[in-house]
Design a protein around this motif. Structure first.
Motif, PDB file in Angstrom:
ATOM      1  N   VAL A  75      33.937  48.493  45.691  1.00  0.00           N
ATOM      2  CA  VAL A  75      34.654  47.610  45.125  1.00  0.00           C
ATOM      3  C   VAL A  75      34.861  48.916  43.879  1.00  0.00           C
ATOM      4  CG1 VAL A  75      35.662  45.723  43.441  1.00  0.00           C
ATOM      5  CG2 VAL A  75      34.007  45.621  45.197  1.00  0.00           C
ATOM      6  N   LEU A  76      36.446  49.012  43.592  1.00  0.00           N
ATOM      7  CA  LEU A  76      36.757  50.385  42.728  1.00  0.00           C
ATOM      8  C   LEU A  76      37.965  49.470  41.564  1.00  0.00           C
ATOM      9  CD1 LEU A  76      36.596  52.829  41.686  1.00  0.00           C
ATOM     10  CD2 LEU A  76      38.370  53.751  43.439  1.00  0.00           C
ATOM     11  N   VAL A  77      37.405  49.513  40.879  1.00  0.00           N
ATOM     12  CA  VAL A  77      38.217  49.463  39.344  1.00  0.00           C
ATOM     13  C   VAL A  77      38.592  50.371  38.841  1.00  0.00           C
ATOM     14  CG1 VAL A  77      38.782  47.539  37.356  1.00  0.00           C
ATOM     15  CG2 VAL A  77      36.428  47.426  38.378  1.00  0.00           C
ATOM     16  N   PHE A  78      39.741  49.973  38.509  1.00  0.00           N
ATOM     17  CA  PHE A  78      41.181  51.105  38.070  1.00  0.00           C
ATOM     18  C   PHE A  78      41.135  50.591  36.840  1.00  0.00           C
ATOM     19  CE2 PHE A  78      42.831  53.093  42.166  1.00  0.00           C
ATOM     20  CZ  PHE A  78      41.972  54.088  42.140  1.00  0.00           C
ATOM     21  N   SER A  79      40.499  51.669  35.713  1.00  0.00           N
ATOM     22  CA  SER A  79      40.650  51.448  34.185  1.00  0.00           C
ATOM     23  C   SER A  79      42.252  51.331  33.638  1.00  0.00           C
ATOM     24  CB  SER A  79      40.116  52.707  33.405  1.00  0.00           C
ATOM     25  OG  SER A  79      40.456  54.122  33.424  1.00  0.00           O
ATOM     26  N   ALA A  80      42.047  50.971  31.887  1.00  0.00           N
ATOM     27  CA  ALA A  80      43.021  50.572  31.652  1.00  0.00           C
ATOM     28  C   ALA A  80      44.357  51.293  31.100  1.00  0.00           C
ATOM     29  CB  ALA A  80      42.598  49.957  30.148  1.00  0.00           C
ATOM     30  N   HIS A  81      43.667  52.806  31.327  1.00  0.00           N
ATOM     31  CA  HIS A  81      44.046  53.586  30.766  1.00  0.00           C
ATOM     32  C   HIS A  81      45.307  54.529  31.837  1.00  0.00           C
ATOM     33  CE1 HIS A  81      43.557  52.286  25.966  1.00  0.00           C
ATOM     34  NE2 HIS A  81      45.360  52.896  26.753  1.00  0.00           N
ATOM     35  N   GLY A  82      45.068  54.119  33.144  1.00  0.00           N
ATOM     36  CA  GLY A  82      46.280  54.990  34.035  1.00  0.00           C
ATOM     37  C   GLY A  82      44.798  55.828  34.724  1.00  0.00           C
ATOM     38  N   HIS A  83      46.116  56.277  36.197  1.00  0.00           N
ATOM     39  CA  HIS A  83      44.626  57.320  36.968  1.00  0.00           C
ATOM     40  C   HIS A  83      45.977  57.902  38.148  1.00  0.00           C
ATOM     41  CE1 HIS A  83      45.639  52.853  38.984  1.00  0.00           C
ATOM     42  NE2 HIS A  83      45.844  54.286  39.847  1.00  0.00           N
TER      43      HIS A  83
END
Ligand code: SF4
Length: 287
Positions: A75-83
């Protein structure tokens, strides 16, 4: 000591949503490895709490390599400030289970940049070099040029008569105005889209309204938190007769020389846990 808590305090909606999403990802995927790409939010205490709950932060320069190192079903969570948008495809191709915690305010900026570049416009992006949100914006198109917050841009790169001027959400709203003025002087038809988020702006305005008779101002926030740094920057330049400190937690406050201090104000960044602010307030009240 008298202590004022400068409002607002506690997590902004984007940070709260990101933290909830990471724990939801864990709950919905029992037995699976749960990773977050980069700091989910810019606060070390929050990251340590995630780690102790089995949610691992992946950090490194080469994020594509980090994503590639994961296994199908992780499982991969992308963070709050974008990618970088290319990582979505990479994660998908690897068969990862994706949760995207990008703050709606940041996503809104990203959408505007896509729409403008697809319409053939150039973008002047005002942001801090190396910040995750800025990096994400710059990877969208070669037509996005960085105006870094140290007042630097190569105007020769801009051939569009009416480029869109857009910015990182957590900048200092006072400095941003100077940058907008500079751009307008060089490119009178530039279209300005001020994207400082309300969580950032409200905290900055609140810091400017602290009673000037305080002799101590504490900003609670992580050094990597852009909005916390900006509160510190604004407080330091505005209250020259007060001691202004940026601290991560109570342990940092205990190291300060508080002798002869009578009146304190505490502000905090949008990713600082409220309980840390309250611990600091309770400690200062005993001084
Ligand atoms: S500080 Fe602003 S942009 Fe960042 S997560 Fe909070 S609301 Fe979103």
């Amino acid at each position: 000591m008298e202590v004022e808590l400068v409002q607002p305090q506690g997590y902004c909606a984007g940070v709260l949503n990101a933290i909830r999403l990471a724990y939801k990802a864990k709950e919905e995927n029992p037995g699976k490895n749960i990773f977050v790409l980069g700091m989910l939010v810019h606060n070390k205490t929050v990251i340590n709490e995630l780690t102790s709950n089995g949610i691992i932060t992946l950090e490194g320069e080469d994020e594509a390599k980090l994503v590639s190192s994961l296994s199908k079903g992780d499982v991969l969570v992308f963070s709050a400030h974008g990618h970088d948008p290319k990582l979505d495809e990479l994660a998908d191709n690897k068969g990862l289970i994706i949760y995207n915690a990008t703050c709606p305010k940041v996503q809104n900026n990203i959408n505007k940049i896509y729409a403008e570049t697809e319409a053939g416009h150039q973008i002047i992006y005002i942001g801090q070099k190396g910040h995750r949100e800025t990096n994400a914006a710059l990877t969208i198109s070669k037509n996005v040029s960085l105006y870094d917050t140290k007042l630097l841009i190569n105007y020769q790169e801009i051939t569009d008569k009416s480029p869109l001027v857009i910015n990182q959400t957590t900048l200092n709203f006072l400095s941003l105005k100077d940058i907008h003025d500079d751009i307008k002087r060089h490119i009178p038809e530039a279209r300005i889209s001020n994207e400082i988020c309300s969580a950032t702006r409200k905290r900055q305005e609140a810091v400017l309204s602290i009673n000037p008779d305080v002799d101590l101002i504490i900003i609670v926030g992580d050094k990597k938190s852009s909005n916390s740094q900006k509160l510190y920057e604004i407080a330091s330049s505005h209250y020259r007769n007060s001691d202004v400190y940026m601290v991560s937690d109570l342990e940092d406050v205990k190291k300060l020389n508080l002798e002869n201090k009578r009146k304190a104000a505490i502000s905090s960044g949008a990713s600082s846990p409220l309980y840390i602010v309250e611990q600091i307030r309770d400690y200062l009240l005993t001084k």
